[in-house]
Design an enzyme around this catalytic site. Sequence first.
Site, mmCIF file in Angstrom:
data_model
loop_
_atom_site.group_PDB
_atom_site.id
_atom_site.type_symbol
_atom_site.label_atom_id
_atom_site.label_comp_id
_atom_site.label_asym_id
_atom_site.label_seq_id
_atom_site.Cartn_x
_atom_site.Cartn_y
_atom_site.Cartn_z
ATOM 1 N N GLY A 1 0.840 -1.196 0.000
ATOM 2 C CA GLY A 1 0.000 0.000 0.000
ATOM 3 C C GLY A 1 0.870 1.239 0.000
ATOM 4 N N LYS A 2 0.289 2.371 -0.202
ATOM 5 C CA LYS A 2 1.014 3.649 -0.120
ATOM 6 C C LYS A 2 -0.018 4.756 0.011
ATOM 7 C CE LYS A 2 5.441 4.862 -0.415
ATOM 8 N NZ LYS A 2 6.601 4.034 -0.021
ATOM 9 N N GLY A 3 0.391 5.866 0.604
ATOM 10 C CA GLY A 3 -0.539 6.977 0.736
ATOM 11 C C GLY A 3 0.183 8.297 0.597
#
Length: 441
Positions: free
Chosen positions: A112-114
């Site tokens: 994931g990444k944000g």
Amino acid sequence: MDTRVNSAESLDLFVNATRQFERALTWVDGVKEGVITFLINPKRTLHVRFPVTMDDGSTRTFHGFRVLHSDVRGPGKGGIRYHPDVSEAEVSALAAFMTWKTAVVDLPYGGGKGGVVCNPKELSRTELRHITRRFVAELGDSIGPHTDIPAPDVYTNAQTMAWIYDTYDRMHPGGNNLAVVTGKPLDIGGSVGRDEATARGCWNATEQLLKRGAVPGLHTLDGARVAIQGFGNAGSVAARVFHNAGAKIVAVSDSRGGIASQVGLDPLSVLEHKRETGSVVGYSEAQTISNAELLAGDCDILVPAALECQVTESNAGDVRASLIVEAANGPLTAAADRVLSRKGVVVLPDILANAGGVVVSYFEWVQNLQNQKWSLDKVERLLNEKMCRAVDETVDRYDSLMGRYENGLNADSTVPTLRDAALANAITRIATVIVQRDVWP
Ligand code: NAD
């Protein structure tokens, strides 16, 4: 040096990540078409827009993202960055890298990444705290200790992670919520060794690669000449650990330029100079060079530890190193990979080279879930074991791809690379779990 970019070459990180993935797929048998589409694209992309009251009393709306690329092998895992250039494409590519990375080092995670579009250099501590708390509130239950676990990235740090933990904990009172985020301060569940984990992992992986004889003519770090682009968390610590292992640091750089010395630089003294002046440039016992000159400089090992798409089709031909260790995410374009492979330059790919950070994040998560505190000795020993095993598995896979290539058994007629091998291992691991879990319902 000609730094023009070939007009046919894309500098979009997601395009390059997809090209690397598609190339590696030609080495993996039996992955169904529908599964491939599922593996390339993110599972979920969350956009949030939220208002924040600024110090001057005005209200500003911020735009944030959280991309869960895959949760096939476990919860999502990946950083949150604050930067004016954050975009959906960039965050999606970085989330995909996390999926491959956690599979390459065999952690029970997906990717994931944000990010939030903002410029932290122009924001006060109070404004950053309000942005972080409101962002986490908007993400709601899309993050959690067993769903998707953030960590620091560009312009976020242990303090940001403390705010994330505190906000989530207030929204979910009554339980142990420490494992919702990693990279926290030591006093609230952070792990010893996390700060240096990326650079130490790079060093562990490089040593093992050289031991395996994967780089013709270069068998040890002792006496090897190393150039490092970027002198932040990854680059400055890499300079120190490579130097301690006997390497000679012949050049380093940051966003303002670079310095070089064929006698070798003292990383601690350069760091002191950077702390005092804001840059490595101007360090007295070295000559000033440009970043382009650093990439093309005379060295054995080049460590890009700054930004994405730094080595492209246009300047890959100038690289003189025999090994590139990708401490940064995506520093080489797919076209640069092809040029370097033809030149015989070995590339230790990002999804393996810089995986030390997520490995120690995993150790932090395990300690939080078990209410434990490990010693630095234990963290460094287990990190080294993880990195060496992943390098061995990648080199073994590379040898098998090479056999296939030499026997003319691959549809793609180009010579395999370590990136192909690492990605092939990741794709195989993820596709195996998809088959074993089977498609629901
Ligand atoms: P950082 O912000 O601490 O350091 C970045 C460095 O790059 C700074 O010294 C900056 O001056 C320099 N830089 C910026 N633009 C440059 C340019 N045009 N030329 C040369 N230098 C330039 O960031 P970091 O945490 O060290 O991350 C660097 C890279 O490593 C990123 O790609 C990041 O995703 C990757 N990475 C970091 C970690 C980690 O744990 N820090 C883990 C995995 C991957």
